[in-house]
Each structure stands twice: as structure tokens, then as C-alpha cells.
Design an enzyme around this catalytic site. Sequence first.
Site, mmCIF file in Angstrom:
data_model
loop_
_atom_site.group_PDB
_atom_site.id
_atom_site.type_symbol
_atom_site.label_atom_id
_atom_site.label_comp_id
_atom_site.label_asym_id
_atom_site.label_seq_id
_atom_site.Cartn_x
_atom_site.Cartn_y
_atom_site.Cartn_z
ATOM 1 N N ARG A 415 -48.012 18.085 -4.274
ATOM 2 C CA ARG A 415 -48.742 19.408 -4.837
ATOM 3 C C ARG A 415 -47.967 19.921 -6.095
ATOM 4 O O ARG A 415 -46.606 19.767 -6.193
ATOM 5 C CB ARG A 415 -48.323 20.310 -3.615
ATOM 6 C CG ARG A 415 -49.048 21.507 -3.748
ATOM 7 C CD ARG A 415 -48.793 22.886 -2.849
ATOM 8 N NE ARG A 415 -49.355 24.109 -3.436
ATOM 9 C CZ ARG A 415 -49.292 25.120 -2.786
ATOM 10 N NH1 ARG A 415 -48.222 25.546 -1.817
ATOM 11 N NH2 ARG A 415 -49.860 26.260 -3.026
ATOM 12 N N HIS A 416 -48.460 20.939 -6.694
ATOM 13 C CA HIS A 416 -48.138 21.256 -7.861
ATOM 14 C C HIS A 416 -46.859 22.138 -7.563
ATOM 15 O O HIS A 416 -46.905 22.444 -6.482
ATOM 16 C CB HIS A 416 -49.203 22.003 -8.660
ATOM 17 C CG HIS A 416 -50.001 23.117 -7.958
ATOM 18 N ND1 HIS A 416 -49.297 24.315 -7.671
ATOM 19 C CD2 HIS A 416 -51.092 23.046 -7.319
ATOM 20 C CE1 HIS A 416 -50.001 25.004 -7.124
ATOM 21 N NE2 HIS A 416 -51.060 24.455 -6.681
ATOM 22 N N HIS A 600 -53.148 19.450 -5.145
ATOM 23 C CA HIS A 600 -53.117 20.788 -4.646
ATOM 24 C C HIS A 600 -52.615 20.529 -3.339
ATOM 25 O O HIS A 600 -52.385 19.455 -2.902
ATOM 26 C CB HIS A 600 -54.252 21.514 -4.821
ATOM 27 C CG HIS A 600 -55.041 21.445 -6.074
ATOM 28 N ND1 HIS A 600 -54.890 22.507 -7.039
ATOM 29 C CD2 HIS A 600 -55.829 20.423 -6.994
ATOM 30 C CE1 HIS A 600 -55.556 22.314 -8.151
ATOM 31 N NE2 HIS A 600 -56.218 20.826 -8.013
#
Length: 670
Positions: A415-416, A600
Site C-alpha cells: 500500500r502507498h 492502495h
Amino acid sequence: MMATLPPRKNPTPTKILRQHLTPLQILLQMGFPKHRAEKALAATGHRGIQLASDWLLAHVNDTTLDLDCPREYVVYLCPTGPLQEQIQNFWEESLQKCGWNGAHNLVPHITLCSFFKSGDENCEALVAALKDVVHSIMPSLPTNLTLDKYISPNYMGLFLNDQQADILKKLAVTYVKEVAHMCTTGEAATKALHLTLAYQFPPSHFSCLESLVDLVEPRAPSVWEVRLYSRDTRIIGNEVHKVLYSHVPRDPDELELLIGDFVYVKGDSLASSPDGWIEGTSWLTGSTGFLPINYIERTAESDSWTLHRAIPVIGSTGREGLETASFPRRPPISLSLLNLLENSEGSRRSTEVLSESSSIDRLHSRQASLEVAHSPPLPQQEALDVLYAKVKKPKKEGPLYKFPIEGPRKIIIARHGERVDFTFGDWIRFCFDEIGNYQRRDLNMPETLPHRKGAPHSFYKDCPLTNIGLLQATLVGQAMKANETEVHHVFCSPSLRCVQTCSNILKGIGVAEAMPINIEPGLFEWLAWYHDGMPVWMTLDELTDAGFNINHNYDPLIRKEELKDTHESCEQYYGRNTYVTQSIINTTQSQGGTVLLVGHAATLDTCTRQLVGGTPRSAHEMTTIIKKIPYCSFAFATQESKGSWCLKEPPFPPATHSANMRYDWRILVP
């Protein structure tokens, strides 16, 4: 108390924001007639407004521009990887030793559907139908293809066994039925499915060709792609030649030549020309005129085709043949306007193709051709160097790893990092003045922001990382390096926060300069969260200008233009991410190694859930899961000996930190 807004006298409810217009609508707004706009989009494979408008400007003198001349489409099953490399090597050697034969005229393929005509307005529908049919047949397809050599006095090729051929014929028949109302004359393959190595050769070449065919291993590992190509019907009955030297017309009936262009010429005219000049038609401009024969050289007809879609469907999992030789996998050739060849070799089988994303500044313009053409004739490579001085190209690095990579396949999904908007709320109103100048209001905010179209408003739905977010990503990369976790293939959501995360992970590993990022829009999060409109992401050029190492040659599995349905169900979201993940696994199968996907919070589950045998979660279940996935979390999946995948504990620990409230110095004031 805030004043009440007065009612508007002349509201404009029909006004449509530009980012919500289709490419066709934008071209119509630019003033192009509908039939011309559709022709341009079809000819360039619906690869964007810039490319289509360039095509229209280049074809301003094309006499067929306003004629009803539908393109011809064909569906092939094409190999990539080691088998493709062996066939290319065979063709190059056979061309050198025996000269041209019929097989040299096309890309290596098995024909699934013969040529059929369809109107330019149907182009996207033909692609969509192919994707639907392929996905419906996918579960019944074999894991690899069994090919056997066949040699006769006038033909040499590889034939598919009947059982596997029947499954592929079913795919072809289903597709032909689906598009029957949009096309004419197309037929699904009914005879034995085969890949031609050589035909239409004189008997004297048989022994030489037979000895070269012996070097081709039909069971070599390969990933097979279903491809939809189209061609200009003016090719029919002609040969395709590539331009070796530029030429500026001296008389009105001469054709302007530009290096990298193709021309369609009559084969019999080459031998019968009394003065060394023949009539030809330019692929780049559609214009017709006379040209010198010694300025062109024959090449494969398929070089001038447009590739509309390539869908990986069958991948070899065998490791035999990969132990003793390393075959670099070249991406499927994307044949469209301005994708000009970059080196001087005489065949598309040894070329790389420059993506239309490379911002070619009016490559077809008269000024560019004059600058090259007024010089004395140069060797092709030198002439290309002059021409490509105008081209902005992505970084080219040497290979970081020697493929194939041995050992089990792995996928790391991240995930970012921490995002600015979730940390600071309405940060744009807080940090930008009336004329759009950015000022950092907190040390955790970026010191500067990348230049992009539409700023600062384009940052609303595509925000950057905080400095803590950048640090989180770097820590993950450093942990991977310390644990000796290598990454061999990198794919990333187009969101800026994901690109920044991906870049910093690679920096932490120490491979950022040598490993370009493949931007894959299919990894973007659930579209249902964007009912009020999709983000306008930074272009590849904007990302490159901002300092990111981006692969401009990568052809995404799902283009950003396809992400339109904001009513996407949760099940469809899982299906989209599963398709992207499985396709990436298939297309990198011959090289092996570890894949890094950066996306995400939900990506960790949507890309692995069905891969490991689970079923898509409900929307409620998914949103419950993602609440437990903090910034820069990661999932780790490995492929077992029997080909199945399972989730494993990551080989490095997570990063945990406490919340840090905003400090106000005034609390110390007496």
C-alpha cells in the site's frame, strides 16, 4: 452569517468537463468531422487524443480520408518469450541464407480468425468483445501448448494437437458470433491450427531451411497472447517496405520520405521499373507519389499494422530450456502512428518500439524531414540519431538481472505511504495562494510539488505523500535490501502517492535508477468511490519530468480510458485486480522472479484473494479489512511447486509509529 447565493439566470447544465469527454467527443470539439475522427482513432488503436490528432494532421493530403474504407481486422494467437526468440532467430538466419519467403511477411502467429472488415466506429466494441470472450473461455484453456514440427517439400511449420486446437477454435467461433453484426467476411479457424515457419520457397532452399528448422524447439517455454490487429486495406496486393533514407520531393508527383515510415508498393513494379523509380503510398501520411527504389527495403507487412489489444492467455510453467539460455522477453509490438523503429536492423523481429507516450514533437512535420533530407544520404542509424534528437525518450539502462530467475515465483503487494490530504484535510486551500503558488505549512508537507496540468486542482483527487509517507516507503525498501529480497518486475497504480511510494521503495533497495516503473491503471482502487468523477493522473512525461524512472514502452493491461464505470461492483473490482495480477504473472513467466505491485489499501486483498483460491469479498467485508491495513503495509505471496499460490508471512517486519498531533507554540505563551 453567510450571504445567500442569488439564482443564476443562465445556468449551463450541459457543460461537460473535458476530463469526462471521450476521445471522440474531444476530437469533435477540436473541429474534426466525425468520420475522420473515428478513422484516426481506429488507425492509432485508440491510444489517445494526441496520437489521433497527429494522425489526422499527417493525413491531410490522404485522398482516402473521406472515403468509406473500413479497416481489416484479424485475430492471432502469438508466442512471446523463448519460443518467439527461436522463431525470430530462425527467420533472420533463413532470410540471410535463403532470401525472402512467405513466412517473413507476418509476425509469428497461429490464426484464430481470418481477416474481416468492420467500420471505424466499431473499433472499441471489437476490442471489448474480444476481452469478454477470452475471459469467458480462459478457465478451459490449457496451461501450455503442445506443438509438433511438420516438414514437407513446400511447407515447414509447428502444428497444435487436436484437443488443444478444439478449445482455441471454440474461442474463435464464439468471437466471430459476437462480432458478426459489426463485420463482414470474417471466419473462425476450422482447419488444423499451426504456426508457419517457412513457405513459398524454391525447392533448392529446402535442405538449408530444414537444417535451420531442426534448431527450433517447439516445446520451448512461451507465454501466448490473443492479439487483435488491423490494417489499412491499401496494403492488400502490395508489399510493405521501410524507408532507409529521407527524400524531399523535387517534382509535384514525388513522395516525401521520412526515416521510420513504411510505403506500400507493387512487387512487380520493383523489377520492371525503367528508371529506378516506382509509385508508392506512405503509411505515415497516406499520400501517394513516386520514390527511388534504392531508398527503401522490404519488411514484414505486419510492421505497418495496428495492434489494438494483446491478452495473455496461456503461459508455460516449464523450466526446461531456461537453464542453458537466457532469452530477453520483448513486449508485444505496438504498431501505430509515430511508433518508429529505433535501430538500424532490417526486421521488426529485432526492434524495440517507441511508445506514443514519448512526446514526439511533430515527427512527421515538413521541418523535421527537411532538416534530415537536405543532408547527404546517411547510414540509417546516423539518420535516426539526427531525427531522434527531437524525441524525448525514457532512460535506457542495462539489464539489472540475468533472466530467467530460478526458484519459486513471489509477489509483493504494497500500500502507498501516508498521504497529504488524509493528514492535513483541505490542504490545497491552506497551502496555495490565489495565483496557485504552493507554500509548505508543515514540515511533514512536501517541500515542493511536481509540475502537472490542472494544478493545484488536479491534486484534489491525486494527492502526494507526506514526508513521513516517503520515509515509510524508503524504510520498506531498505528492509527488503537488508533481507536480500530482490524485485525483478515493478507495476504501479497511476496515483501519484503510489508512484512516489514505488519509487522510494526502489530507492531503498538501491535499484531505482536501473528499474523503470510500469504504470498500470488496472491497479487503481475501487471506482465506486469516485461517483463525482475520476482523478486526472499525471502523464508519463510529467512523471518523468518530476524525476521518476518510468517505462514509456509499457502497454498497460487496462488503459486509464477504460476506467469509466463508477458503478463498478465490489465483485467487478476484485475481478479487475485479479485479471491484472494473473496477466502480469503470465507475461513475466518466462523470466521468473519476484513481482512488486504498488497500489492502495484494498489492493493487498483484491490482488491476492482469488489468486490463493478465495472468493471476492462483499463491500462490507472489504471495507472492514482495509481499516486494518495501515500505510505501507504489504502482502507476500509465493507460488508452490504445483503452481498454486499461498500467502506467507513477509520476510521483513512492518513499520509502526504513533500519531503526532499538530504543535501550536502559543500554548507556551503566559
